[in-house]
Structures are given as structure tokens and as C-alpha cells.
Design a protein around this motif. Structure first.
Motif, PDB file in Angstrom:
ATOM      1  N   ASN A 575     -11.528 -24.638  13.346  1.00 38.53           N
ATOM      2  CA  ASN A 575     -10.068 -24.629  13.328  1.00 38.53           C
ATOM      3  C   ASN A 575      -9.427 -24.727  11.955  1.00 38.53           C
ATOM      4  O   ASN A 575      -8.284 -24.325  11.781  1.00 38.53           O
ATOM      5  N   TYR A 576     -10.144 -25.334  10.980  1.00 32.80           N
ATOM      6  CA  TYR A 576      -9.485 -25.568   9.690  1.00 32.80           C
ATOM      7  C   TYR A 576     -10.202 -24.946   8.506  1.00 32.80           C
ATOM      8  O   TYR A 576      -9.619 -24.190   7.744  1.00 32.80           O
ATOM      9  N   ASN A 577     -11.471 -25.295   8.371  1.00 29.16           N
ATOM     10  CA  ASN A 577     -12.155 -24.842   7.172  1.00 29.16           C
ATOM     11  C   ASN A 577     -13.638 -24.699   7.486  1.00 29.16           C
ATOM     12  O   ASN A 577     -14.289 -25.660   7.934  1.00 29.16           O
ATOM     13  N   THR A 578     -14.170 -23.512   7.248  1.00 27.25           N
ATOM     14  CA  THR A 578     -15.577 -23.268   7.616  1.00 27.25           C
ATOM     15  C   THR A 578     -16.533 -24.110   6.777  1.00 27.25           C
ATOM     16  O   THR A 578     -17.698 -24.264   7.132  1.00 27.25           O
ATOM     17  N   ASN A 579     -16.048 -24.659   5.664  1.00 25.99           N
ATOM     18  CA  ASN A 579     -16.937 -25.482   4.827  1.00 25.99           C
ATOM     19  C   ASN A 579     -16.771 -26.976   5.074  1.00 25.99           C
ATOM     20  O   ASN A 579     -17.244 -27.780   4.298  1.00 25.99           O
ATOM     21  N   PHE A 580     -16.066 -27.337   6.138  1.00 25.01           N
ATOM     22  CA  PHE A 580     -15.793 -28.745   6.358  1.00 25.01           C
ATOM     23  C   PHE A 580     -17.097 -29.541   6.517  1.00 25.01           C
ATOM     24  O   PHE A 580     -18.051 -29.064   7.112  1.00 25.01           O
ATOM     25  N   GLN A 581     -17.105 -30.761   5.941  1.00 21.58           N
ATOM     26  CA  GLN A 581     -18.307 -31.609   6.010  1.00 21.58           C
ATOM     27  C   GLN A 581     -17.934 -32.988   6.524  1.00 21.58           C
ATOM     28  O   GLN A 581     -16.885 -33.518   6.154  1.00 21.58           O
ATOM     29  N   ILE A 582     -18.834 -33.564   7.343  1.00 24.54           N
ATOM     30  CA  ILE A 582     -18.623 -34.966   7.748  1.00 24.54           C
ATOM     31  C   ILE A 582     -19.785 -35.806   7.225  1.00 24.54           C
ATOM     32  O   ILE A 582     -20.949 -35.420   7.328  1.00 24.54           O
ATOM     33  N   SER A 583     -19.401 -36.932   6.649  1.00 28.23           N
ATOM     34  CA  SER A 583     -20.357 -37.881   6.085  1.00 28.23           C
ATOM     35  C   SER A 583     -20.697 -38.928   7.143  1.00 28.23           C
ATOM     36  O   SER A 583     -19.782 -39.451   7.787  1.00 28.23           O
ATOM     37  N   ILE A 584     -21.988 -39.179   7.317  1.00 24.45           N
ATOM     38  CA  ILE A 584     -22.408 -40.146   8.351  1.00 24.45           C
ATOM     39  C   ILE A 584     -23.239 -41.240   7.696  1.00 24.45           C
ATOM     40  O   ILE A 584     -24.125 -40.952   6.891  1.00 24.45           O
TER      41      ILE A 584
END
Ligand code: C2E
Ligand code: MG
Ligand code: MG
Length: 743
Positions: A575-584
Motif C-alpha cells: 500500500n505504501y512503499n515496496t521497500n518498507f522494512q519492519i525491525s523485530i
């Protein structure tokens, strides 16, 4: 003797039909074969001689003894001195049956079979060719029976002319077969007797046979070797000659009573060698009734079990002692503690359990090497033993952890003097392999019965008190207190509730933006767990993550967090950015408990590895575990990025960062909060940023709360910022609203 057979031989009518010379020939025949049996001991030879004797009494005929092989259900020639070898070869293996000739029929029917003409009698059907080839024209056969009446073979006369036996010949066959039966039976018994005597003689166990008065009547070789007594020295003597005087009369009375009642006794005793030396023996006594059951013998056997006892002791020592220091190990410590608890409660005194952990022992191992570390542990064990009484126990649980039980104390103050002595002794220098080392110790103390009544809880208390001593600055002792108990109770309640929360989906994630400091873009977020407690409201991870780690719930929780974040990152990428990253965040416990399947999960979801950043702490890289390396490498191979969280608070080592291909350093918020003042933290941050960039890593500043902090970080070239200045952790909806506003 079998009644039928007796009748066959002695029936008076038989004798009436015999002429006087025949009667005397029979008596002579009987006499001669009985002599053979009495004098001879080779039973094949005896049977052959019986054959020759009977052949002397009937012209033109040959005699044979065949025996039944019960296992194979066939008959073989045992003795036939006048029958040619080829004929014997063809007769061997004969299966008893209605067409198996005279002998096969005699055994099959278990009765005498007299056949006048072998050439046309149907009972010779299957072996007629033997009759033709060897010119056997008639054949009379009698079954040979054992003492119990069982048919064991046949005794036969085969003639080279057609004829039937006269009463005289039948009588001869009857006597022959009967005596052959006895002879073979005798042979079997002799063989058994021989075997038994060999077993007796060659048994490695000492064996003696005693009469009903327990007087020795026979011994074997092993008894002579084990006890030193010869047969002459013990036969006629009481069995007690080999036993030790250390047992009471009562002890033996019990043994013999048991033999009397159950016919048997076995157990461990002490025996005495002829020259006085005593040895442990495993003894078995069996009463053996004599033939008519009127009296009994005793079979007494024993072996010297000194060696076995020694090896048992070695095994026991290994199982219960620490091999390095020789102190009792955990196993034995627990045993002693439960034993001492019983004694102390009986005596109405108290005991103290001390949990001792050497401070910074790891540094000694690291700087001087393991052999010096081991030498220090051995010396420390000696010093600890020197501080306590004989009745106390010092044990090593493993590593640099020792435990002590102080027994029979009258009050809690008694422990203090010993504890101070221990602290003092351990602070004295250690001279090890020409090196000088110093350690101190942190000691946790708990008392029975005041603090707990079970071994497990006492150990837990002492452990907890030891941690309190560590927190109090080490080189000191800390007593278990009720507030510690309270803390334990709270922790176990939280662990219980957390399990429930996981099942009931009371856990949820908040997302905190990680802002690109040069552009202001938000392409990253850190997933932070929360617990929606039904009574207490939102609970923060600081309260429950360490408890989840202790109770092994962390793996399950961590996997849940991961899956949740993966779903979220997929949505935001779409929905927003194909490079989005989540830190876990991933705790060290999660790495060690199992090989995670996170990479596979990403693959299944068709997500790029770069979608996820795994946050680890510096300390994970310290004591590197095989599973940690494997997982870090699998992350690297899959493109999953790795960040060092709270950088600067742990044991930082640049070589580790390089080795594991770390992508981000997250500078701990404690450094950022001091950035504004003219502190060292500013220089430190700058240095970290420069170094990270040189090593190809990006830097995230954590806990950015003010604009000036942000400006300073930008000036230092820091790549990303995270903190309340940008945004607090947000729910999914609020995060999405924020994304709408920012590029
Ligand atoms: P962390 O990974 O260092 O996360 C950053 C913590 O700092 C978060 O606390 C965040 O709310 C807080 N924070 C962010 N910006 C600021 C700021 O400007 N000022 C201040 N004072 N604090 C700020 P939180 O969410 O309470 O998490 C605490 C720790 O719990 C985390 O530290 C992380 O180590 C651990 N944690 C959180 N979620 C998880 C998880 O899912 N798994 C594991 N294993 N640990 C987690
Ligand atoms: Mg973190
Ligand atoms: Mg952090």
C-alpha cells in the motif's frame, strides 16, 4: 521298569515253549550281555557286541540297532557290525512309517514286527530296493524303549532267507532290545553326570555341597582358589569355615531360616580367606532334597565381588562427584540436602544453603586460559572446604558455581561468621601456574526451615539471593528476604498469565517509525510488543520479556511477533512503499532454543528477505553458540538484515560486527539523551557513526526526543533516528495515518 516290558521278558508261558538247551542258551546270552554292560563303558561297542552275540545264535542273519532321532523324526543305524557300510548308508535317515520296513514299522507302531518276506510285504514298500540289493529276505524287529517306556529305536535281525522267528528267537530279541534300552539309558545318564561334574569342577564360582547339618561334603576347584582352603582342609568341617566373623550369629540365623522356608537365599556377605583376609562375596544357598525327600543337601555357591564393588564405586563416584574438583556434584548435593533437611527437622536445629558464584571468573578464563581457570576452581574448592566443618557439604554445581550446606545451626547468626570467612578466603590471591589471579565471590544465603522447606525452593532462594549480591556490587553476601519471595511470586504469576495472554490473543504490536534523517522519509518501523491485560491495562515489555525468557515462552511469543510483523510489512509494502522494512527484536534465548524457520516463512509469503531487520544485542555475539552462527548466516544468505540494538551498553567488539555482516548499529538512547550537554557521549556517538560507516554499516539513533538532538545527529552524519520526537510507538491505524502525511 516298564510293566509291559517286564512281562514280555518274564512271562512264564514263553519259557514253557522253550527247550532246555534253548533256555540255557538264553540265560547264557543274558549273562553275557549283562557282563558287557557292567564291564564296558563304550555303549556303541556294547551294542555291537550284543549284535554279534545274537548273530551267533541264528545262522544266516545279521543284527542291527537303529536309534530314533527325535528332532529329525528319522532313524539311523547305531550298531550293525555285520552289515556292510553301503547298506548302513542307505538305511540311515529312515523315516518311521507303515511302509518303512520292519524297523521303521516297529518304531512307528511301537510293537514287534516280524516280516517273513521283505520282497512282497507292503510294509517294506518304501525300502524294498535295499532288501533286493542286499539280499535281505526276512526281517524281525523289536522296539527299544527307554526306562520310561518311550520308544527310542529298534533292535532287529535280518535274514538272508524267508522265515519267521521261533519263540526262542523272539525271546532273544526281547532280551536284547530290553537290555539295549537300559544300556542306552545308562549312557545318557552317564553323559549327564559327566557334564554336571564338569560344570561343578570348572565353574568360576566357588561351590560347596553340604549335608543337612551344614557339614561340607564336596567342593570345587574355584572354592579352593577363592578361599585358599583345599578339599582336605574343609571336607567334614562346617560351612562357616569360609565366612567372616564380622557377621553376627543372628545374621546367619536369618539366612538359614530363609533357606529353610523358601529353599533359597542370596545376597552379599563378607567371607574370610584361609589367611584371614576378608572379601565381599555374592552368596547363593539352595537346599536340594535328596532322592526320597527325607533329608536335604545344601548347594552353596559364591564369587568374590571385590573387583565389581571397586568398579561400582568408581561409577558411583563419577555419577556423584565433579571430576575437576572432586567435590560432590549437583546430584549428590541434592541428595545430601534432602537428607540433611530431615535430620535438622528431627533435631530441631536449622541449616543454611549458600549459593556462591565467583565474580568475573570468565575474565580469568579469557585472559589466562582454561587451565589456569581450572586450577583456580580447584584451589577455590579447597578453600571453601577449609572454611566449613566435616559435617557440612561443599559442592560444585558447574562452571564457577558452588553450593554449601551449613548443618545443625542453632540460629541464623551462626552462618554469618562462616560466610565472612569464605569471602575473606576467596579474596586472597591465587598463585596459579606462576600467575597471580584475584577473584571475589557473590554469596546468596537461605535458611531451612525459615525460608522454605523443599530442596528446590531452597535452591531457588539461594540463587536469587546470590543475584541480589551481584546487584549489590559483588564480593558480598545477600540473605534471601521476603521481598525476594514476593518478587518470585509475582514473576511466576506473570509467567502464568502470559501463557494465557498468548492463547487468548491479548498481545499486540505497536510500530515506531524509524526516520531517514536526511530525507525525513519513513520506510522503516520497529515492532514493539504490548500486552493488553484485562485488569491491569497495557503492560510494557520491560515487565514481561525477561519472564518470558525465563519460562521459555519467548520462542512462542517471538514467532507470533514475527508472523504478525511479516503480515504487516506485506500490507505496507503493497500500500505504501515496496521497500518498507519492519525491525523485530529477537532475544538471545530465541536463538538458542531452536533453529528458527523465519527464512522459510518469508519465502512462503513470497517476501524479500530485506523486508525484515532482526534486532539482536551485542551480548549475543559474545559467547557464540553454534545455533546463533547458523541462524545469523541463514539471515545473511536470505538478505534479512541484522541490527545491533542498544549499542554501547554491552560488551562491544568490532571484530564480531565485521564477522557477522551486521547492517545497522542502533545507538542506545542513554547516549542520545546526553547529546545536548558537553559530554563524552557526543564524542562517542560521533566515533560510533564514523566507525560504522567505515565498516559499511548504517546507524540508527534511538530515543531521539528533541529537535536539537536530531540536528546534532544529522550534523554527525547519523543515518536514521527513532524516538518520541518523531513519534511514539503507534497502533496500525495511527501508523498508517502518519504514512499518509509523510512521503
Ligand atoms: P528496544 O528494542 O530498544 O526498543 C526501544 C524502546 O525504547 C521501546 O520501548 C520504545 O518505546 C522506547 N522508546 C522509543 N523512543 C523513545 C524515546 O524517545 N524516549 C524513551 N524514553 N523511550 C523511547 P518498549 O516498547 O517499552 O520496549 C522495551 C524493550 O523491550 C525493547 O527495547 C526491546 O528490547 C524489548 N522488546 C519489545 N518488543 C519486543 C519483542 O517483540 N520481542 C523481544 N524479544 N523484545 C521486545
Ligand atoms: Mg529494539
Ligand atoms: Mg534499543
Amino acid at each position: 521298569m516298564n510293566k509291559n516290558i517286564t512281562q514280555q521278558i518274564t512271562a512264564p508261558t514263553d519259557y514253557l515253549d522253550l527247550t532246555n538247551p534253548e533256555q540255557s542258551k538264553i540265560l547264557e546270552f543274558q549273562q553275557e550281555i549283562l557282563e558287557l554292560i557292567v564291564l564296558g563303558n563304550n555303549y556303541k561297542e556294547i551294542c555291537e557286541k550284543i549284535c554279534l552275540l545274537i548273530e551267533r545264535l541264528l545262522d544266516n542273519a545279521v543284527a542291527s540297532v537303529m536309534l530314533l532321532d527325535k528332532g529329525k523324526q528319522c532313524m539311523n543305524v547305531f550298531a550293525a557290525p555285520s552289515i556292510p557300510a553301503e547298506c548302513i548308508a542307505r538305511l540311515n535317515g529312515l523315516r518311521p512309517g507303515p511302509e518303512a520296513g520292519s524297523c521303521g514299522n516297529a518304531v512307528f507302531r511301537q510293537e514287534a514286527v516280524f516280516i517273513e518276506s521283505t520282497l512282497d510285504d507292503p510294509r517294506w514298500q518304501s525300502i524294498r530296493e535295499i532288501a533286493i540289493d542286499f539280499n535281505i529276505l526276512s526281517c524281525w524287529s523289536m522296539p527299544v524303549r527307554s526306562k520310561g517306556g518311550e520308544c527310542i529305536g529298534s533292535f532287529a535281525l535280518s535274514s538272508f532267507e524267508h522265515r519267521l522267528p521261533s519263540v526262542f528267537h523272539r525271546k532273544l530279541l526281547q532280551i536284547g532290545s530290553f537290555i539295549i534300552g537300559i544300556a542306552l539309558e545308562q549312557q545318557k545318564m552317564n553323559e549327564q553326570l559327566y557334564l554336571s561334574s564338569k560344570v561343578f569342577e570348572n565353574s568360576p564360582e566357588a561351590i560347596m555341597i553340604a549335608d543337612k547339618n551344614r557339614v561340607i561334603i564336596s567342593i570345587n576347584k574355584a572354592l579352593n582358589i577363592i578361599t585358599g582352603f583345599s578339599a582336605e582342609e574343609v571336607i567334614g568341617k562346617p560351612t562357616s569355615i569360609v565366612t567372616s566373623i564380622r557377621h553376627s550369629t543372628k545374621f546367619f540365623q536369618k539366612i538359614w531360616l530363609s533357606v529353610k522356608q523358601s529353599g533359597h537365599w542370596q545376597g552379599e556377605v563378607w567371607n574370610r580367606h584361609k589367611y584371614g583376609r576378608e572379601y565381599p562375596a555374592w552368596l547363593t544357598i539352595t537346599s536340594v532334597p535328596n532322592n526320597n525327600g527325607s533329608s536335604c543337601y545344601y548347594l552353596i555357591n559364591f564369587s568374590n565381588i571385590t573387583d565389581k564393588k571397586k568398579s561400582d564405586e568408581i561409577i558411583w563416584r563419577q555419577a556423584n562427584h565433579d571430576s575437576l574438583t572432586g567435590l560432590p556434584n549437583r546430584n549428590m548435593f541434592y541428595d545430601r540436602l534432602s537428607h540433611d533437611i530431615k535430620n535438622v527437622s528431627r533435631a530441631g536445629t536449622l541449616l543454611a544453603v549458600l549459593f556462591i558464584d565467583l565474580d568475573r571468573f570468565k575474565e580469568i578464563n579469557d585472559s589466562f586460559g582454561h587451565s589456569v581457570g581450572d586450577a583456580l576452581l580447584i584451589e577455590a574448592a579447597k578453600r571453601l572446604n577449609g572454611c566449613v566443618r566435616e559435617t557440612d557439604t561443599v559442592a560444585r554445581l558447574g562452571g564457577d558455581e558452588f553450593t554449601i550446606i551449613l548443618n545443625g545451626l542453632t540460629d541464623q547468626n551462626c552462618a554469618e561468621r562462616i560466610i565472612q570467612l569464605i569471602l575473606l578466603e576467596l579474596t586472597k590471591p591465587f598463585y596459579l601456574n606462576a600467575k597471580l589471579a584475584y577473584v571475589t565471590a557473590s554469596i546468596g544465603v537461605t535458611f531451612f526451615p525459615a525460608d522454605a522447606s523443599s530442596v528446590e525452593i531452597l535452591m531457588k532462594n539461594a540463587d536469587q539471593a546470590m543475584y541480589a549480591a551481584k546487584n549489590n556490587g559483588r564480593n558480598c553476601c545477600s540473605y534471601f528476604t521476603s521481598s525476594m519471595r514476593k518478587a518470585t511470586e509475582i514473576r511466576s504469576r506473570i509467567a502464568y498469565e502470559l501463557r494465557h495472554a498468548l492463547r487468548e490473543q491479548h498481545l499486540f504490536l505497536m510500530y515506531q517509525p524509524i526516520v531517514d534523517l536526511t530525507t525525513g522519509y519513513i520506510h522503516k518501523a520497529e515492532a514493539l510488543i504490548r500486552w493488553q491485560h484485562p485488569e491491569r491495562g497495557t503492560i510494557y515489555p520491560i515487565e514481561f520479556i525477561s519472564i518470558a525468557e525465563e519460562s521459555n515462552l519467548i520462542t512462542e511469543i517471538g514467532d507470533w511477533v514475527f508472523k504478525q510483523a511479516v503480515n504487516q510489512v506485506a500490507a505496507w509494502q503493497a500500500n505504501y512503499n515496496t521497500n518498507f522494512q519492519i525491525s523485530i527484536n529477537k532475544s538471545p534465548k530465541q536463538f538458542i532454543s531452536k533453529m528458527s524457520d523465519w527464512v522459510n516463512h518469508l519465502r512462503e509469503k513470497k517476501l524479500d528477505g530485506q523486508s525484515i531487520i532482526v534486532e539482536i544485542t551485542e551480548n549475543l555475539l559474545l559467547d557464540i553458540h553454534e545455533l546463533v552462527v547458523k541462524q545469523l548466516l541463514s539471515f545473511r544468505d536470505a538478505g534479512v538484515q541484522v541490527a545491533i540494538d542498544d549499542f554501547g551498553t554491552g560488551y562491544s567488539s568490532l571484530s564480531y560486527l565485521k564477522k557477522f555482516d551486521i547492517d545497522y548499529l542502533k545507538i542506545d538512547q542513554s547516549f542520545i539523551s546526553n547529546l545536548d550537554s558537553k559530554s563524552n557521549d557526543r564524542i562517542l556517538c560521533e566515533a560510533v557513526i564514523t566507525m560504522a560507516h567505515r565498516l559499511g554499516m548504517k546507524v540508527v539513533a534511538e530515543g531521539v526526543e528533541t529537535d536539537s538532538q536530531k540536528q546534532l545527529l544529522i550534523a554527525m552524519g547519523c543515518d536514521y533516528g527513532q524516538g518520541y520526537f518523531f513519534s511514539k510507538p503507534l497502533s496500525v491505524e495511527n501508523f498508517e495515518a502518519l504514512l499518509q502525511q509523510t512521503p
